[in-house]
Design an enzyme around this catalytic site. Structure first.
Site, PDB file in Angstrom:
ATOM      1  N   GLY A 240     -62.078 -46.379  -1.331  1.00 22.54           N
ATOM      2  CA  GLY A 240     -62.818 -46.603  -2.297  1.00 22.54           C
ATOM      3  C   GLY A 240     -63.972 -47.300  -2.047  1.00 22.54           C
ATOM      4  N   SER A 241     -64.892 -48.038  -2.987  1.00 17.21           N
ATOM      5  CA  SER A 241     -66.086 -48.889  -2.779  1.00 17.21           C
ATOM      6  C   SER A 241     -65.898 -50.197  -2.192  1.00 17.21           C
ATOM      7  CB  SER A 241     -66.721 -48.961  -4.286  1.00 17.21           C
ATOM      8  OG  SER A 241     -65.919 -49.979  -4.894  1.00 17.21           O
ATOM      9  N   GLY A 245     -62.527 -52.648  -2.407  1.00 19.06           N
ATOM     10  CA  GLY A 245     -61.557 -52.770  -1.217  1.00 19.06           C
ATOM     11  C   GLY A 245     -61.639 -54.383  -1.186  1.00 19.06           C
ATOM     12  N   GLU A 262     -60.478 -48.468   3.610  1.00 21.47           N
ATOM     13  CA  GLU A 262     -61.731 -47.327   4.005  1.00 21.47           C
ATOM     14  C   GLU A 262     -62.669 -47.367   2.803  1.00 21.47           C
ATOM     15  OE1 GLU A 262     -61.922 -45.878   6.613  1.00 21.47           O
ATOM     16  OE2 GLU A 262     -60.172 -45.881   7.765  1.00 21.47           O
ATOM     17  N   CYS A 296     -67.953 -40.426   1.879  1.00 22.95           N
ATOM     18  CA  CYS A 296     -68.173 -41.801   2.743  1.00 22.95           C
ATOM     19  C   CYS A 296     -68.889 -41.809   3.973  1.00 22.95           C
ATOM     20  CB  CYS A 296     -66.734 -42.622   2.698  1.00 22.95           C
ATOM     21  SG  CYS A 296     -65.606 -41.628   3.796  1.00 22.95           S
TER      22      CYS A 296
END
Length: 510
Positions: A240-241, A245, A262, A296
């Site tokens: 995620g963002s 995170g 991640e 990403c």
């Protein structure tokens, strides 16, 4: 759609499964899933309750007690069968992924192929969970380390890869002797339900226990928070963002859990004067517009030497003019829609902010409507002249905006620009100069978890460990030795002699 029937997707679907049965909760809200491709309703999903969550975790705990005793090669055999099932339904699952998320059908097929590939990798890994033997300093002693199953792995996945990232984690965890609980993005739950239905066939055919593969669909504020704070889950993988995170990492660390984070990427490609532009341009365009800039690893910054800057700029604008934008299920199209209206607005505001900071919009940026654009989520990918220090350039905008940044010095200057953001996921350089390439890959080069030479930032193979540094989170998934985080490490010493010598030559007599 016929594929919905093939994949077991109903008009209304329950949101929690422990592997063989679906819970029947209907009072926690209903997710009505609309495709960004054409704006049409696909199906609905009932969200899970706290009780569903507790049942799922309890079943996973129970299954782990059994699964950790199964020999690793046998665990690999189950994963092999999952890979075969995915091969059988590859086209159907890929079509659903593309329709639900909005990525091109080619990318949807590639995503399911990633699942198949990681199954193959995990099958081989099931016979290679190696430890090491060390020489003891004490006579008649043997010392070694080994890896043991860890427990329940919680997997929180993002919308941009509805199924592949789950497989990266779940297939490795499975051969390592772990069970897993999966919370997919609430934007793309149907693809997850389809995968769970395919898993059920393998579970039944092999008489496996409930709880080995568990799905739980619900809000991050409830189900997600439960997972982050649950001491029964020693490992949580979050995609995620950076903001998500940071919160997740703090919660997991506070209970001494492990986290695979991640998170955001602000990925750059460096073009030096010795770059092969015939190779570079296609890589740049795919990296910037693939998945509509919602990877990403998407290319967000292009750092170009001044001697080739104008030529690269003109070439990219020409290439962008040739992009075909439209329904991603039509394989003639290069770019599909963004995931939703909020992403479209984010795209618009980012361009506006870049211009306010002094940037120049060279191409694109429009919101598209009319014939060929069946929803409000289609946009034209943008190229913007900018400076690395712009506030908006320092951020990750999850949309197809490519910032062109000029440098005038040597490769060290370009590397400094590349590293001059808080994210550290993927990076690349195009050059035929060995010294430049080796500098980029050295300890004073790219500070990212992924650094490529003469290929782009996007499209990682499953054989390598995937992840990044700095505010990308430091996690690693998929290949190489990333499997070790899914297991607990144990050092063993065996005394097969008749004396009891102490380490470091200590003496203790009683």
């Amino acid at each position: 759609m016929d594929i919905l029937n093939k994949l077991g997707i109903k008009e209304k679907n329950f949101g929690s499964s422990t592997g063989l049965e679906w819970n029947n909760t209907t009072d926690q809200g209903e997710l009505k899933i609309t495709s960004p491709v054409d704006g049409k309703h696909i199906a609905s999903v009932y969200q899970s309750s706290d009780e569903d969550y507790e049942r799922a975790v309890a079943k996973s705990q129970e299954a782990f007690k059994y699964w950790r005793t199964v020999p690793a090669p046998r665990r690999g055999e189950i994963v092999r069968q999952i890979g075969l099932k995915l091969r059988e339904y590859k086209d159907d699952l890929a079509s659903l992924v593309s329709y639900e998320m909005g990525k091109s059908l080619q990318e949807g097929k590639g995503e399911v192929q990633e699942m198949i590939d990681i199954c193959d990798f995990a099958v081989g890994l099931s016979r290679q969970l190696y430890g090491f033997t060390m020489h003891s300093e004490r006579p008649d002693h043997r010392m070694y380390d080994q890896y043991q199953p860890l427990g329940i792995v919680g997997i929180i996945s993002s919308f941009n890869f509805p199924v592949a990232v789950w497989a990266w984690n779940a297939m490795i965890a499975t051969v390592c002797g772990d069970t897993n609980v999966w919370k997919p993005s609430s934007k793309v739950p149907l693809s997850a339900i389809a995968v769970q239905n395919l898993l059920q066939d393998v579970i039944r055919e092999n008489d496996l226990p409930e709880g080995l593969f568990t799905l739980i669909i619900g809000p991050g504020a409830t189900i997600g928070e439960n997972m982050l704070n649950d001491k029964r889950m020693p490992l949580i993988s979050v995609t995620g963002s950076t903001e998500i995170g940071r919160h997740a990492n703090e919660a997991v660390a506070s209970r001494f859990g492990r986290g695979i984070m991640e998170l955001g990427g602000n990925n750059a490609i460096i073009l030096t004067p010795e770059a092969d532009l015939k190779m570079a341009i296609p890589s740049i365009v795919f990296g910037a517009v693939g998945t509509a800039g919602q990877r990403c690893t998407s290319t967000r910054r292009l750092i170009i030497h001044e001697s080739i800057y104008d030529h690269v700029k003109e070439t990219l604008v020409k290439a962008y003019k040739k992009l075909k934008i439209g329904n991603p299920l039509d394989e003639n199209n290069h770019v599909g829609p963004l995931i939703g209206k909020a992403s479209v607005e984010m795209f618009r505001l980012a361009i506006k902010k870049a211009e306010a900071e002094g940037g120049k919009l060279l191409f694109g940026g429009e919101i598209l409507n009319g014939e060929g654009y069946e929803s409000e989520c289609y946009i034209r990918p943008a190229i913007v002249e900018a400076k690395n220090e712009y506030e908006i350039v320092q951020e990750e905008t999850f949309a197809p905006i490519l910032y062109l940044i000029k440098y005038s010095g040597d490769v060290e200057e370009a590397i400094e620009l590349q590293n001059g953001v808080v994210q550290g996921l993927s990076s690349a350089i195009f050059t035929n100069n060995m010294r430049e390439a080796e500098r980029f890959l050295s300890a004073t080069g790219s500070d990212c978890g992924i650094a490529n030479v003469n290929l782009g930032t996007s499209g990682a193979e499953i054989g390598g460990a995937f992840g990044g540094e700095k505010e990308t989170g430091g996690g690693r998934e998929s290949g190489s030795d990333a499997w070790k985080v899914y297991m607990r490490r144990q050092t063993n010493t065996i005394n097969y002699g008749r004396e009891l010598p102490l380490a470091q030559g200590l003496k203790f007599e009683v």
